[in-house]
Design a protein around this motif. Structure first.
Motif, PDB file in Angstrom:
ATOM      1  N   ILE A 103       0.839  -1.204   0.000  1.00 32.11           N
ATOM      2  CA  ILE A 103       0.000   0.000   0.000  1.00 32.11           C
ATOM      3  C   ILE A 103       0.872   1.251   0.000  1.00 32.11           C
ATOM      4  N   ASP A 104       1.912   1.263   0.829  1.00 33.66           N
ATOM      5  CA  ASP A 104       2.825   2.416   0.862  1.00 33.66           C
ATOM      6  C   ASP A 104       3.509   2.611  -0.490  1.00 33.66           C
ATOM      7  N   ASN A 105       3.877   1.512  -1.122  1.00 31.65           N
ATOM      8  CA  ASN A 105       4.550   1.595  -2.421  1.00 31.65           C
ATOM      9  C   ASN A 105       3.613   2.100  -3.517  1.00 31.65           C
ATOM     10  N   ILE A 106       2.341   1.738  -3.442  1.00 30.37           N
ATOM     11  CA  ILE A 106       1.364   2.244  -4.406  1.00 30.37           C
ATOM     12  C   ILE A 106       1.275   3.756  -4.312  1.00 30.37           C
ATOM     13  N   ARG A 107       1.304   4.279  -3.099  1.00 31.72           N
ATOM     14  CA  ARG A 107       1.249   5.742  -2.928  1.00 31.72           C
ATOM     15  C   ARG A 107       2.436   6.408  -3.617  1.00 31.72           C
ATOM     16  N   ASP A 108       3.607   5.791  -3.538  1.00 30.42           N
ATOM     17  CA  ASP A 108       4.811   6.375  -4.122  1.00 30.42           C
ATOM     18  C   ASP A 108       4.842   6.225  -5.641  1.00 30.42           C
ATOM     19  N   CYS A 109       4.331   5.110  -6.123  1.00 29.53           N
ATOM     20  CA  CYS A 109       4.543   4.710  -7.521  1.00 29.53           C
ATOM     21  C   CYS A 109       3.407   5.110  -8.455  1.00 29.53           C
ATOM     22  N   SER A 110       2.163   5.035  -7.988  1.00 32.52           N
ATOM     23  CA  SER A 110       0.993   5.174  -8.863  1.00 32.52           C
ATOM     24  C   SER A 110       1.197   4.354 -10.130  1.00 32.52           C
ATOM     25  N   PRO A 111       1.207   3.036 -10.001  1.00 33.92           N
ATOM     26  CA  PRO A 111       1.583   2.175 -11.125  1.00 33.92           C
ATOM     27  C   PRO A 111       0.599   2.258 -12.291  1.00 33.92           C
ATOM     28  N   SER A 112       1.108   1.937 -13.476  1.00 33.10           N
ATOM     29  CA  SER A 112       0.245   1.888 -14.658  1.00 33.10           C
ATOM     30  C   SER A 112      -0.294   0.484 -14.881  1.00 33.10           C
ATOM     31  N   SER A 113       0.322  -0.500 -14.231  1.00 26.49           N
ATOM     32  CA  SER A 113      -0.223  -1.860 -14.259  1.00 26.49           C
ATOM     33  C   SER A 113       0.059  -2.507 -12.917  1.00 26.49           C
ATOM     34  N   PHE A 114      -0.843  -3.379 -12.514  1.00 25.17           N
ATOM     35  CA  PHE A 114      -0.717  -4.019 -11.206  1.00 25.17           C
ATOM     36  C   PHE A 114      -1.381  -5.375 -11.296  1.00 25.17           C
ATOM     37  N   GLY A 115      -0.608  -6.418 -11.033  1.00 23.47           N
ATOM     38  CA  GLY A 115      -1.151  -7.765 -11.072  1.00 23.47           C
ATOM     39  C   GLY A 115      -0.778  -8.534  -9.830  1.00 23.47           C
ATOM     40  N   THR A 116      -1.691  -9.326  -9.321  1.00 26.35           N
ATOM     41  CA  THR A 116      -1.425 -10.086  -8.111  1.00 26.35           C
ATOM     42  C   THR A 116      -2.508 -11.148  -7.947  1.00 26.35           C
ATOM     43  N   ALA A 117      -2.458 -11.874  -6.839  1.00 23.44           N
ATOM     44  CA  ALA A 117      -3.456 -12.891  -6.550  1.00 23.44           C
ATOM     45  C   ALA A 117      -4.746 -12.234  -6.049  1.00 23.44           C
ATOM     46  N   PRO A 118      -5.908 -12.869  -6.277  1.00 25.60           N
ATOM     47  CA  PRO A 118      -7.175 -12.289  -5.822  1.00 25.60           C
ATOM     48  C   PRO A 118      -7.199 -11.944  -4.329  1.00 25.60           C
ATOM     49  N   ILE A 119      -6.506 -12.748  -3.504  1.00 32.13           N
ATOM     50  CA  ILE A 119      -6.509 -12.455  -2.067  1.00 32.13           C
ATOM     51  C   ILE A 119      -5.894 -11.094  -1.789  1.00 32.13           C
ATOM     52  N   ALA A 120      -4.861 -10.702  -2.577  1.00 31.20           N
ATOM     53  CA  ALA A 120      -4.244  -9.395  -2.395  1.00 31.20           C
ATOM     54  C   ALA A 120      -5.155  -8.295  -2.915  1.00 31.20           C
ATOM     55  N   LEU A 121      -5.857  -8.553  -4.020  1.00 33.37           N
ATOM     56  CA  LEU A 121      -6.794  -7.556  -4.528  1.00 33.37           C
ATOM     57  C   LEU A 121      -7.923  -7.307  -3.539  1.00 33.37           C
ATOM     58  N   ALA A 122      -8.318  -8.338  -2.806  1.00 33.29           N
ATOM     59  CA  ALA A 122      -9.344  -8.153  -1.779  1.00 33.29           C
ATOM     60  C   ALA A 122      -8.830  -7.254  -0.658  1.00 33.29           C
ATOM     61  N   MET A 123      -7.579  -7.469  -0.234  1.00 36.54           N
ATOM     62  CA  MET A 123      -6.994  -6.609   0.792  1.00 36.54           C
ATOM     63  C   MET A 123      -6.846  -5.174   0.293  1.00 36.54           C
ATOM     64  N   LEU A 124      -6.494  -5.035  -0.980  1.00 37.40           N
ATOM     65  CA  LEU A 124      -6.355  -3.700  -1.564  1.00 37.40           C
ATOM     66  C   LEU A 124      -7.702  -2.993  -1.625  1.00 37.40           C
ATOM     67  N   ALA A 125      -8.742  -3.733  -2.006  1.00 37.10           N
ATOM     68  CA  ALA A 125     -10.080  -3.137  -2.048  1.00 37.10           C
ATOM     69  C   ALA A 125     -10.501  -2.664  -0.659  1.00 37.10           C
ATOM     70  N   ASP A 126     -10.230  -3.479   0.371  1.00 35.51           N
ATOM     71  CA  ASP A 126     -10.539  -3.071   1.746  1.00 35.51           C
ATOM     72  C   ASP A 126      -9.872  -1.732   2.070  1.00 35.51           C
ATOM     73  N   ALA A 127      -8.584  -1.630   1.703  1.00 31.21           N
ATOM     74  CA  ALA A 127      -7.816  -0.426   2.036  1.00 31.21           C
ATOM     75  C   ALA A 127      -8.323   0.782   1.254  1.00 31.21           C
TER      76      ALA A 127
END
Length: 619
Positions: A307-331
């Protein structure tokens, strides 16, 4: 979105529309081939790196956080070429080459990236090994197996001390060992000293000899059906996958005219797997992207780093496992600043390893609409260590569960297997065979030379194949109840996990030759800790409350399922986490259904015992 309300359009996904040829053969066999031809591709990955360094030497290539300061450190494309040239010469001097690989024990880092690329420059296969084999295993059996299979000339571990026991277990006396932190070991060479080696014409000569047949890496399978199998991954296989993706591309590869369009990739996926290394990392080099090495992981303890890295990077693509996307959605649902940072440059979200639930898809789209006014393409690529990427979703899909359609250059062969279509594949990115395994190789290729994945797929609409394919589970995981009814584990398991979100992180389905299906689940660590906190530290009381609420969700799931193949009659909460040593879980967090059932046969018997055993819940 309210029922009947018009959905906003998707953000543009600059990919060509599906164009598929489907051919039927005897016995119900179906061949599926894209009509698009492969596009441009590099000669080899090392040549691609050097070309990018010549085109834009000052462009940031790798960014990694300094663990001491938390500040991002940047390595440019030009610096990467210089470092890999020096390392390549040092590796030649140490005896590395096509028959003498370089093994990497530590995880993703700038230095590990340089080691992998430098080895490839001289034709020495890089062999990145799953970090848990060194740091979490107690017997180092898998690590020793990998070492014996490839017989490396050189071993790299970024910090020597954490890997001391693992290296000692290898009896690697004939190997050169180097590290960025030798920790006082006289026999351990220092990374910086090797980088400082002056390259000779021998490096350029070695690169000139590279071709499609040159082995770039030995990547090991997850070991889900025994010890990990070494897959010789050639330069041709990796570059063919890039060519396949380029054949679908509908925009410029390298937008030099607009620096704001240079892709930013934030990724944690380990480089001992194809997704992290051959899809994301190699793809970043091809696209002239900046690759941000994510030090987070999709676990409650480490996801805050992502999450901290997303704030710094604002990525143009992001891929991961669904469990991580669920945590990201929560945040993101709780933090508008994070939401804005994530979607600022986002072109598409990728997922893999498991099916994305409808609920999570809807949450992510609601967040995208809130942040941008548009929906976001959510895509996935399907493949295996043995094949690289096979299929991809390259259009704005309105549903989840798709694995897409084959990449240009690939042909799928769908073979009837019971009630399912078993998927087989042929193409330039498919391996020719496991290393030194003639018996196994004879088993995994069919009479036409197609590699047999052991997975099943189905068409969204067989009359309109351009709508794509859906993953239909592992052929070997499905089973019959005593009634003869088939249970499709590959679809039932993710649907049940999604229905019980966020209480559990995974589950396995039991019931072969039984009267009904049952389920064993692992609680979400973060959720369980909250139950313990509410229970004042009383874990037994917390577990009871958790189980009661989980049973309520499970019963609600059953109520919506019409057939016996989809209803789960009993439930058991597992307290022992899945074992990496035993192969129950991979380092990417994917659970091996069949192995768990076999290893925990006593618990399966307990589930089906009468009267009802302690801890088993009747649903």
């Amino acid at each position: 979105m309210a029922e009947g309300q018009t959905l906003p359009p998707f953000r543009l996904l600059p990919m060509k529309a599906p164009d598929i040829q489907m051919t039927r053969a005897e016995g119900g066999v179906i061949y599926v081939t894209p009509r698009q031809a492969p596009g441009d591709r590099p000669r080899t990955i090392p040549h691609c790196l050097d070309e990018r360094a010549a085109e834009h030497p000052d462009r940031p290539f790798l960014r990694e956080k300094d663990p001491a300061t938390g500040e991002w450190q940047t390595l440019t494309y030009g610096e990467a070429k210089s470092i890999t040239d020096g390392l390549a010469q040092a590796f030649l001097d140490m005896g590395a080459g096509p028959d003498a690989p370089v093994m990497i024990l530590s995880g993703n880092s700038t230095r590990a990236a340089m080691v992998i690329l430098a080895a490839q420059k001289i034709g020495a296969p890089a062999a990145p090994i799953s970090v848990p084999y060194s740091l979490m295993s107690t017997d180092h059996e898998k690590l020793k197996h990998c070492f014996g299979a490839v017989k490396p000339a050189i071993i790299f571990a970024e910090q020597y001390e954490p890997f001391r026991k693992a290296i000692s277990a290898l009896n690697a006396g004939a190997c050169h060992i180097f590290s960025a932190d030798p920790a006082g070991e006289n026999s351990v060479r220092h990374y910086d000293d090797l980088v400082a080696t002056e390259p000779t014409d021998a490096v350029a000569s070695a690169m000139a000899r590279l071709d499609d047949a040159s082995i770039a890496k030995y990547l090991f399978t997850s070991g889900s059906t025994g010890l990990p199998k070494p897959v010789p991954t050639t330069q041709g296989a990796m570059c063919a996958m890039i060519g396949g993706q380029e054949g679908l591309r509908d925009d410029a590869r390298d937008p030099e005219y607009n620096p704001d369009l240079i892709p930013n990739v934030l990724d944690w996926l380990p480089w001992n797997h194809i997704s992290g290394s051959n899809v994301n990392f190699n793809g970043a080099i091809w696209n002239g992207a900046t690759f941000w090495i994510d030090d987070g992981k999709p676990t409650p303890a480490l996801f805050q780093r992502t999450i901290d890295n997303i704030r710094d990077c604002s990525p143009s693509s992001f891929g991961t496992a669904p469990i991580a996307l669920a945590m990201l959605a929560d945040a993101m649902e709780a933090d508008d600043a994070l939401l804005a940072a994530f979607f600022k440059n986002m072109r598409s979200i990728g997922y893999g390893g498991a099916t994305l639930s409808d609920d999570l898809y809807d949450r992510l789209q609601a967040l995208a609409i809130k942040a941008t006014g548009r929906r976001i393409p959510i895509i996935t690529m399907y493949g295996a260590t043995e094949t690289q990427g096979i299929t991809v979703v390259h259009w704005e899909a309105e549903r989840v569960g798709l694995i897409g359609l084959p990449l240009p250059g690939m042909t799928l062969k769908l073979v009837p297997n019971g009630a399912k279509l078993e998927v087989r594949v042929k193409g330039p990115s498919v391996m020719s065979g496991y290393l030194d395994s003639p018996k196994k190789n004879a088993e995994v290729f069919d009479e036409e030379g197609y590699y047999c994945l052991g997975d099943a797929v189905t068409f969204v609409d067989e009359d309109h194949p351009e709508k794509g394919l859906v993953f239909d589970g592992r052929v070997g995981e499905d089973f019959k109840l005593s009634s003869g009814t088939w249970v499709s584990v590959g679809t039932l398991r993710p649907d049940f996990v999604a229905a019980c979100s966020p209480l559990i992180f995974d589950a396995v389905i039991a019931g072969q030759d039984k009267d009904y299906a049952a389920v064993m689940v692992w609680p979400s660590q973060a959720v369980m800790e909250q139950y313990v906190k509410v229970a004042g530290g009383d874990r037994e009381r917390a577990l009871k409350t958790f189980t009661d609420e989980l049973a309520h969700k499970a019963k609600a799931f059953n109520a919506g399922e019409p057939g016996s193949s989809r209803r789960l009659k009993r439930l058991l909460v597992l307290t022992e986490p899945p074992s990496i040593d035993a192969g129950e879980i991979t380092d990417k967090g994917y659970v091996n259904q069949r192995l768990v059932i076999d290893r925990r046969a006593d618990l399966v018997s307990r589930i089906y015992s009468d009267p009802l055993a302690d801890g088993v819940v009747q649903l």
